[in-house]
Write an enzyme that holds these catalytic residues in place. Structure first.
Site, PDB file in Angstrom:
ATOM      1  N   ASN A  10       0.868  -1.176   0.000  1.00 21.71           N
ATOM      2  CA  ASN A  10       0.000   0.000   0.000  1.00 21.71           C
ATOM      3  C   ASN A  10       0.907   1.229   0.000  1.00 21.71           C
ATOM      4  OD1 ASN A  10      -1.744   2.080   0.523  1.00 21.71           O
ATOM      5  ND2 ASN A  10      -2.401   1.346   2.539  1.00 21.71           N
ATOM      6  N   LYS A  12       0.117   4.283  -0.226  1.00 20.48           N
ATOM      7  CA  LYS A  12      -0.499   5.468   0.402  1.00 20.48           C
ATOM      8  C   LYS A  12      -0.248   6.706  -0.473  1.00 20.48           C
ATOM      9  CE  LYS A  12      -0.138   3.147   4.802  1.00 20.48           C
ATOM     10  NZ  LYS A  12      -0.001   3.214   6.248  1.00 20.48           N
ATOM     11  N   HIS A 102      -9.449   1.121   4.993  1.00 19.24           N
ATOM     12  CA  HIS A 102      -8.163   1.285   5.685  1.00 19.24           C
ATOM     13  C   HIS A 102      -8.365   2.200   6.901  1.00 19.24           C
ATOM     14  CE1 HIS A 102      -4.032   2.402   6.526  1.00 19.24           C
ATOM     15  NE2 HIS A 102      -3.686   1.319   5.845  1.00 19.24           N
ATOM     16  N   GLU A 104      -6.776   4.593   7.935  1.00 17.03           N
ATOM     17  CA  GLU A 104      -6.588   6.019   7.632  1.00 17.03           C
ATOM     18  C   GLU A 104      -7.828   6.600   6.967  1.00 17.03           C
ATOM     19  OE1 GLU A 104      -2.863   5.386   5.630  1.00 17.03           O
ATOM     20  OE2 GLU A 104      -1.992   4.814   7.559  1.00 17.03           O
ATOM     21  N   GLU A 174      -4.947  -5.003  10.499  1.00 19.39           N
ATOM     22  CA  GLU A 174      -3.927  -3.971  10.669  1.00 19.39           C
ATOM     23  C   GLU A 174      -4.181  -3.219  11.975  1.00 19.39           C
ATOM     24  OE1 GLU A 174      -2.086  -2.768   6.684  1.00 19.39           O
ATOM     25  OE2 GLU A 174      -3.848  -1.520   6.956  1.00 19.39           O
ATOM     26  N   GLY A 180       2.918   2.270  10.726  1.00 20.09           N
ATOM     27  CA  GLY A 180       3.851   3.383  10.584  1.00 20.09           C
ATOM     28  C   GLY A 180       4.604   3.726  11.860  1.00 20.09           C
ATOM     29  N   SER A 220       3.868  -2.116  10.045  1.00 20.83           N
ATOM     30  CA  SER A 220       5.333  -2.107  10.219  1.00 20.83           C
ATOM     31  C   SER A 220       6.005  -3.409   9.795  1.00 20.83           C
ATOM     32  CB  SER A 220       5.696  -1.751  11.671  1.00 20.83           C
ATOM     33  OG  SER A 220       5.284  -0.437  11.978  1.00 20.83           O
TER      34      SER A 220
HETATM   35  P1  13P Z   1       3.294   0.433   7.535  1.00 18.97           P
HETATM   36  O1  13P Z   1       3.819  -0.857   6.954  1.00 18.97           O
HETATM   37  O2  13P Z   1       3.997   1.641   7.039  1.00 18.97           O
HETATM   38  O3  13P Z   1       3.214   0.351   9.031  1.00 18.97           O
HETATM   39  O4  13P Z   1       1.773   0.600   7.013  1.00 18.97           O
HETATM   40  C1  13P Z   1       0.902  -0.480   7.130  1.00 18.97           C
HETATM   41  C2  13P Z   1      -0.346  -0.147   6.408  1.00 18.97           C
HETATM   42  O5  13P Z   1      -1.108   0.700   6.806  1.00 18.97           O
HETATM   43  C3  13P Z   1      -0.614  -0.880   5.157  1.00 18.97           C
HETATM   44  O6  13P Z   1      -1.903  -0.653   4.701  1.00 18.97           O
END
Ligand code: 13P
Length: 263
Positions: A10, A12, A102, A104, A174, A180, A220
């Site tokens: 992803n 982002k 997601h 976010e 997740e 992150g 992560s």
């Molecule tokens: P990270 O791997 O940067 O922690 O992000 C995970 C994520 O949100 C994947 O959709």
């Protein structure tokens, strides 16, 4: 039933279409041993909407094995919804997958379980596999309520989804506190919730269907942690954020079997 692992990146809000093209090329070159690298694992990337056409052109022209998809989909078919991107538009660009719900999107765009269910339906209506994202925040984890919280999100996202669609869904667990932050869940933490998700699928549908659905872990993930996560019985892949922007690192994650030796 043997589930084909899925390693999805992803991206982002990162990379313009030129950078995306370059990154896909590099990834495909690193994973060029198609017989070995793609035989038992699916590798996908989810770039920004603006990169999808370029990625499609590259993947088609060079017949790359890398799959791709979008990070979001409109719940609507068409009409006066400024800024939205419809499932039919994504399907025209050859998207295999789309991330739905997601954390976010839930956090910054107020997406509810109902919205997530509508987007899940929109994806299937257009022949795109939704990667439904679920997972608890830190306060819920601290209270020990991660399983019930996450299962309620699964119930919400799959509400009204018939079995002939649910069998193809991908669910990504997740935990928000691991996204992150560099704080990857332990394999046991991931297994606890991923196993519970499969159990809930068996209740909502049946054991055979649940056995075939891929449940990913995200948060992560790095090449140093993927092998242990993949060794868990109910972790069928990863949704990778930051580490998927680096093709070398992402290719190592996709080749998790190479470093599972000696676990
Ligand atoms: P990270 O791997 O940067 O922690 O992000 C995970 C994520 O949100 C994947 O959709």
């Amino acid at each position: 039933m043997a589930r084909t692992p899925l390693i999805a990146g992803n991206w982002k809000l990162n990379l313009d279409h030129l950078e995306a093209t370059h990154t896909v090329q590099k990834l495909a070159w690193l994973l060029r041993d198609a017989k070995h690298d793609f035989a038992d694992v699916e590798v996908a990337i989810l770039p920004s909407f603006t990169s999808l056409r370029s990625v499609q052109t590259l993947v088609d022209a060079d017949r790359l094995e890398v799959k791709y998809g979008a990070q979001d989909i409109s719940a609507h078919v068409s009409g006066a919804y400024t800024g939205e991107v419809a499932g039919s538009q994504l399907a025209k660009l050859g998207c295999d997958f789309v991330a739905v719900g997601h954390s976010e999107r839930r956090q910054y765009h107020a997406e509810t379980d109902e919205v997530v269910a509508s987007k899940t339906k929109a994806a299937f209506d257009n022949g795109i596999i939704p990667i439904v994202c679920v997972g608890e925040g830190l306060d819920i984890r601290k209270a020990g309520d991660q399983v019930s919280y996450t299962l309620a999100q699964v119930d919400g996202a799959l509400a009204g989804l018939p079995a002939d669609r649910a069998k193809d869904v991908v669910i990504a667990y997740e935990p928000v506190w691991a996204i992150g932050t560099g704080e990857v869940a332990t394999p046991a933490d991931a297994q606890e919730v991923c196993g519970a998700i499969r159990g809930r699928l068996a209740e909502l549908y049946d054991a055979e269907l649940a056995d075939g659905v891929r449940v990913l872990y995200g948060g992560s993930v790095k090449s140093s942690s993927i092998a242990q996560l993949m060794a868990e019985p109910d972790v069928d892949g990863a949704l990778v954020g930051g580490a998927s922007l680096d093709p070398e690192e992402f290719a190592k994650i996709a080749r998790f079997r190479a470093h599972q030796v000696g676990l």
